[in-house]
Design an enzyme around this catalytic site. Structure first.
Site, mmCIF file in Angstrom:
data_model
loop_
_atom_site.group_PDB
_atom_site.id
_atom_site.type_symbol
_atom_site.label_atom_id
_atom_site.label_comp_id
_atom_site.label_asym_id
_atom_site.label_seq_id
_atom_site.Cartn_x
_atom_site.Cartn_y
_atom_site.Cartn_z
ATOM 1 N N CYS A 107 0.844 -1.186 0.000
ATOM 2 C CA CYS A 107 0.000 0.000 0.000
ATOM 3 C C CYS A 107 0.881 1.238 0.000
ATOM 4 C CB CYS A 107 -0.890 -0.022 1.247
ATOM 5 S SG CYS A 107 -1.986 1.383 1.395
ATOM 6 N N HIS A 151 -9.208 -3.710 -2.031
ATOM 7 C CA HIS A 151 -8.171 -2.991 -1.284
ATOM 8 C C HIS A 151 -8.517 -1.500 -1.230
ATOM 9 C CE1 HIS A 151 -3.831 -2.196 -0.147
ATOM 10 N NE2 HIS A 151 -4.239 -0.988 -0.529
ATOM 11 N N GLU A 152 -8.823 -0.915 -2.386
ATOM 12 C CA GLU A 152 -9.144 0.517 -2.433
ATOM 13 C C GLU A 152 -10.473 0.807 -1.740
ATOM 14 O OE1 GLU A 152 -6.807 2.497 -3.121
ATOM 15 O OE2 GLU A 152 -5.548 0.898 -3.915
ATOM 16 N N HIS A 155 -10.171 1.247 1.976
ATOM 17 C CA HIS A 155 -9.694 2.568 2.409
ATOM 18 C C HIS A 155 -10.859 3.517 2.683
ATOM 19 C CE1 HIS A 155 -5.406 2.180 2.248
ATOM 20 N NE2 HIS A 155 -5.378 1.863 0.966
#
Length: 180
Positions: A107, A151-152, A155
């Site tokens: 990341c 993953h994004e 966030h």
């Protein structure tokens, strides 16, 4: 390149991002364009070396200090370029089957080492507004593509890939899980 990456020790990174108003403002579209450009440049070996950039395949608005539910993805595959500017994404479907990257995830906001498997869904369907194409989309992603999107997406809810690593058994492979 004026974007500055916010690191995981900054408390803002644990906050939930807020929905973005549509139609997109000129400012939000410009931000998404800058984020996409950042990813492209980070993958350019010469440029990234000269400017000390880590290569990335995705970046969420929170990673540049904006609490907005939007992120950008850019990378090349054997089948061509994968690129999106997703606004207000939502995972609407996911598989029972799981997957993880055998070498672990990385990341742009995380400098420390976090060995272990980040368990993800192998297949997802995500709906969002894609500012790149200027329309609402429903994406179906599998394997690596699904991992990048998740993953994004994490966030946007204040989560990191290492939150998905089992602290007691970091290298345990789950039933129904494939290592990629």
């Amino acid at each position: 390149m004026k974007l500055k990456i916010v690191k995981d020790n900054n408390p803002i990174m644990r906050k939930k991002s807020l929905p973005v108003s549509l139609p997109l403002s000129v400012e939000d579209k410009n931000t998404l364009d800058e984020m996409l450009n950042y990813l492209k440049l980070s993958q350019d070996e010469e440029y990234s070396k000269k400017h000390n950039l880590r290569p990335g395949v995705g970046i969420a608005a929170i990673q540049i200090g904006l609490l907005k539910r939007m992120f950008v993805v850019y990378y090349e595959t054997d089948n061509g370029i994968v690129q999106y500017q997703l606004v207000n994404p939502k995972i609407i479907e996911y598989s029972v089957r799981k997957c993880a990257l055998k070498d672990g995830e990385g990341c742009l906001s995380v400098d420390g080492d976090h060995p272990g498997y980040s368990h993800r869904y192998y297949k997802i369907r995500m709906e969002a507004y894609d500012a790149l194409s200027g329309r609402d989309v429903i994406l179906t992603a599998r394997g690596f593509d699904a991992i990048v999107l998740q993953h994004e997406y994490d966030h946007l809810d204040g989560l990191f890939f290492y939150d998905r690593i089992d602290k007691n058994k970091p290298n345990q492979i789950l039933m129904n899980e494939e290592l990629l």
